[in-house]
Design an enzyme around this catalytic site. Sequence first.
Site, mmCIF file in Angstrom:
data_model
loop_
_atom_site.group_PDB
_atom_site.id
_atom_site.type_symbol
_atom_site.label_atom_id
_atom_site.label_comp_id
_atom_site.label_asym_id
_atom_site.label_seq_id
_atom_site.Cartn_x
_atom_site.Cartn_y
_atom_site.Cartn_z
ATOM 1 N N LYS A 153 -13.389 3.550 1.530
ATOM 2 C CA LYS A 153 -12.618 2.422 0.996
ATOM 3 C C LYS A 153 -13.045 2.191 -0.449
ATOM 4 O O LYS A 153 -14.214 1.983 -0.730
ATOM 5 C CB LYS A 153 -12.857 1.181 1.836
ATOM 6 N N GLU B 250 -1.075 8.129 7.355
ATOM 7 C CA GLU B 250 -1.120 6.705 7.704
ATOM 8 C C GLU B 250 -0.169 5.960 6.783
ATOM 9 O O GLU B 250 0.479 6.559 5.934
ATOM 10 C CB GLU B 250 -2.541 6.165 7.584
#
Length: 147
Positions: A26, A59
């Site tokens: 992230k 995704e």
Amino acid sequence: MPLVEKQQGVKVSSFPDWRWKRCDIKSLNLLANVLARRNAAEKGCQEAILVNEDGYITEGSGSGFFAVFEGTDGAYLQTTPLAANILPSVTRCYVIKAAQEVGIKVVEESYTVAQAQQASELFLAVTTKDIVPVVEFDEVAIGSGRP
């Protein structure tokens, strides 16, 4: 997320996965995600579903992506397996665990846009929005076209 979007579902569109190859980390480098989401909005969609160079869904630009398929042994939940190109989100983990706890088979296997368009149901999973049904993917109605 407005209640109406959960009741009516959302539209999504495919977009090339231009992110770097360590999406499991992230970071604040979200330019590719922003470009994907902007492209989706220009098409009247609420989310972009990222597709890698091999033609498989990775995704959403800001969400996890799941499909419900009807198999010979009943319905099952499918999502792309965790790898360096998937962010292992808390919500993704929770959805998988919840499905398993109620006896729904979970398949972590890559699939294409064409395969996703044949699903009984599609949905997004994102911490800030919970579970959001997808009713259209690249202008193809999913299932009955209703959540």
